[in-house]
Design a protein around this motif. Structure first.
Motif, mmCIF file in Angstrom:
data_model
loop_
_atom_site.group_PDB
_atom_site.id
_atom_site.type_symbol
_atom_site.label_atom_id
_atom_site.label_comp_id
_atom_site.label_asym_id
_atom_site.label_seq_id
_atom_site.Cartn_x
_atom_site.Cartn_y
_atom_site.Cartn_z
ATOM 1 N N ASP A 133 68.135 46.450 60.695
ATOM 2 C CA ASP A 133 67.273 46.147 59.547
ATOM 3 C C ASP A 133 66.198 45.130 59.946
ATOM 4 O O ASP A 133 65.049 45.218 59.511
ATOM 5 N N ARG A 137 62.202 45.716 59.647
ATOM 6 C CA ARG A 137 61.315 44.810 58.897
ATOM 7 C C ARG A 137 60.159 44.325 59.764
ATOM 8 O O ARG A 137 59.008 44.303 59.334
ATOM 9 N N ASN A 151 63.090 46.176 50.252
ATOM 10 C CA ASN A 151 64.493 46.539 50.504
ATOM 11 C C ASN A 151 64.666 48.046 50.480
ATOM 12 O O ASN A 151 65.388 48.614 51.297
ATOM 13 N N VAL A 154 63.210 49.567 53.704
ATOM 14 C CA VAL A 154 64.124 49.395 54.850
ATOM 15 C C VAL A 154 65.291 50.388 54.742
ATOM 16 O O VAL A 154 65.653 51.038 55.725
ATOM 17 N N GLU A 155 65.851 50.541 53.545
ATOM 18 C CA GLU A 155 66.970 51.483 53.359
ATOM 19 C C GLU A 155 66.542 52.918 53.660
ATOM 20 O O GLU A 155 67.288 53.677 54.278
ATOM 21 N N ALA A 158 66.038 53.259 57.400
ATOM 22 C CA ALA A 158 67.342 53.170 58.068
ATOM 23 C C ALA A 158 68.117 54.476 57.893
ATOM 24 O O ALA A 158 68.777 54.956 58.822
#
Lengths: 162, 334
Positions: A133, A137, A151, A154-155, A158
């Motif tokens: 993560d 970022r 957030n 990033v999710e 990912a």
């Protein structure tokens, strides 16, 4: 005026424009592709991110004439699992930065695959840092989201990586 | 945005001749700074000569262990190159700490060296700025100078040099290769930039028609253990409040070679010669690091709102040297 030929989303396009026209304005105002967004128009936000021969760049600081004969990919030409991942993980609220985020993430994944280190990579000489993560970022920091949907971004990235 | 002529050159001679013949001409690299400055009406070239298609994109090993980097190499390609990552990690780290991935994909090495300050008064054409309009004064003095320089300033200009890459190059004693229609010359990075004095618009020793064609990185025993540490208002994608490029070579606990350069604090990449003088020959301890940092910063002249930079620079120098010392200790124990 300058005659410029580009390949945009797989199609040959020809433009007659003065040299000061940015790639961003060429796409939006001359080629009918408004998916690429104008945020700051000074290289500080990343909303205008497109891919040039697969590399992410800021279209607002790119003079169109400098990209003659290059292959440009905008959000209109993207079909990638990241798009649905952004929806699933709420990687946006207003959506203005999203086309830049998606193009940037596609470029980022290619850079990572090619072994590009980042500022948070522990050892600059080490190859193949895992896309944690923290790495995501840092590598996506060139795309500002005024709504603060980081957030979710990033999710989404990912999920596509892992 | 005002218009200009655009010329793309595919050989160096044509590029040099075009700029030499046209007084209003400027070289154009990746455009990440110059395009913005033209849009803001700060730079007003009549013609831009695109140098990104010149054959200046090689990164090659030199006899003796050095590395030669073409001036047209993109910042991202420089940071990713195995020779740079293994021999000059401070340079790779400095580049990766600058700008964003998108901008690093566009920006060239030569353009990075010659980028202009981001002082807001330089950009604001309604404010006086002796860097933009010679002799017009300084709008920053007495204004908002939180980001301004604390070392090497003059009463005419307190703007900082914005480059991270140049700070690492200053620490590495890099040499710039310069070409013009008059020939080729070599300029150490430490002699490339001029202090502002009463001519802050004259930023380098280069003539208008001279083109940076390469940067040479000399071999250095200390370089493989070098580090770059950058402190800024957010974790990424921001200019430095303070940055430190440093390298240490130890013999036991004694420092035998020290390189320290500072960013974000001066009108040019600041080689911390006084700190280095106190480091070499001394034991690699916290006390030595603190004494060296304090000696370097004794000459600091902060503005009314950026005295914090002096303490921040002191701590950042000490932290960087401590990290290098700990790495060296861990390396020799292994």
């Amino acid at each position: 005026m300058a005659e410029v030929r580009l390949r945009v989303n797989g199609a040959d396009r020809r433009l007659d424009i003065p040299p000061q026209v940015s790639l961003l304005d060429a796409l939006r105002e001359h080629l009918g592709l408004p998916g690429t967004k104008k945020g700051c128009d000074q290289g500080a936000c990343g909303a205008c991110t497109v891919l040039a021969d697969g590399e992410r760049i800021n279209a607002c600081l790119a003079l169109t004439v400098q990209y003659a004969d290059r292959e440009i990919t905008t959000i209109e030409g993207v079909d990638h699992p990241l798009q649905e991942a952004f929806v699933r993980h709420d990687g946006f609220q207003c959506g203005y930065c999203t086309s830049g985020q998606i193009c940037s993430a596609i470029g980022m994944l290619a850079e990572h695959k090619d072994g590009m280190p980042s500022a948070v990579s522990e050892d600059p000489a080490a190859e193949g840092e895992e896309l944690t993560d923290e790495e995501i970022r840092e590598r996506m920091s060139g795309n500002i989201c005024r709504c603060g949907a980081y957030n979710g971004v990033v999710e989404a990235v990912a999920e596509v990586v892992r | 945005m005002r218009t200009f002529d655009y010329v793309t050159a595919t050989d160096v001679t044509t590029a040099l001749r075009t700029v030499a013949e046209r007084p209003g001409a400027k070289f154009l690299g990746g455009g990440t700074n110059l395009v913005d400055l033209i849009r803001e009406n700060v730079e007003r070239p009549d013609v831009v000569v695109d140098v990104t298609r010149l054959p200046l994109t090689g990164i090659d090993e030199l006899p003796g262990g050095g590395v030669r980097v073409g001036a047209g190499v993109r910042n991202s390609a420089l940071a990713a190159h195995p020779l740079v990552r293994t021999r000059y990690p401070v340079l790779s780290q400095a580049v990766l700490n600058g700008a964003s991935a998108q901008l690093r994909n566009m920006a060239t090495v030569g353009g990075n060296l010659l980028q202009r300050t981001r002082c807001p008064y330089f950009y604001d054409t309604a404010s006086p700025c002796a860097k933009r309009e010679p002799g017009s004064g300084c709008g920053a003095l007495g204004g908002i100078t939180r980001d301004a320089a604390i070392l090497g300033v003059s009463e005419h200009c307190v703007a900082t040099h914005p480059s991270d890459m140049a700070v690492a190059l200053a620490a590495l004693d890099a040499v710039v290769e310069v070409e013009s229609i008059r020939g080729t010359r070599r300029v150490p990075v430490l002699e490339l930039y001029r202090p502002p004095g009463d001519t802050p618009h004259v930023e380098t020793v280069l003539e208008r028609d001279e083109l940076i064609t390469a940067v040479e990185l000399p071999a250095a025993d200390a370089a493989p253990r070098s580090r770059y540490r950058k402190v800024r208002d957010r974790a990424s994608y921001a200019f430095a409040l303070v940055s430190v490029a440093a390298a240490l070579r130890l013999d036991g606990d004694t420092i035998v070679d020290a390189r320290v350069a500072l960013g974000g604090v001066a009108p040019l990449p600041w080689r911390a010669a006084e700190a280095e003088r106190l480091l070499v020959g001394a034991p690699a301890t916290e006390e030595t690091f603190a004494r060296a940092a304090e000696a370097e910063l004794a000459a600091a002249t902060p503005q009314h709102d950026n005295a914090f930079k002096v303490e921040l620079a002191r701590r950042t120098i000490v932290a960087t040297l401590r990290e290098l010392q700990e790495h060296a200790a861990a390396g020799s124990a292994a």
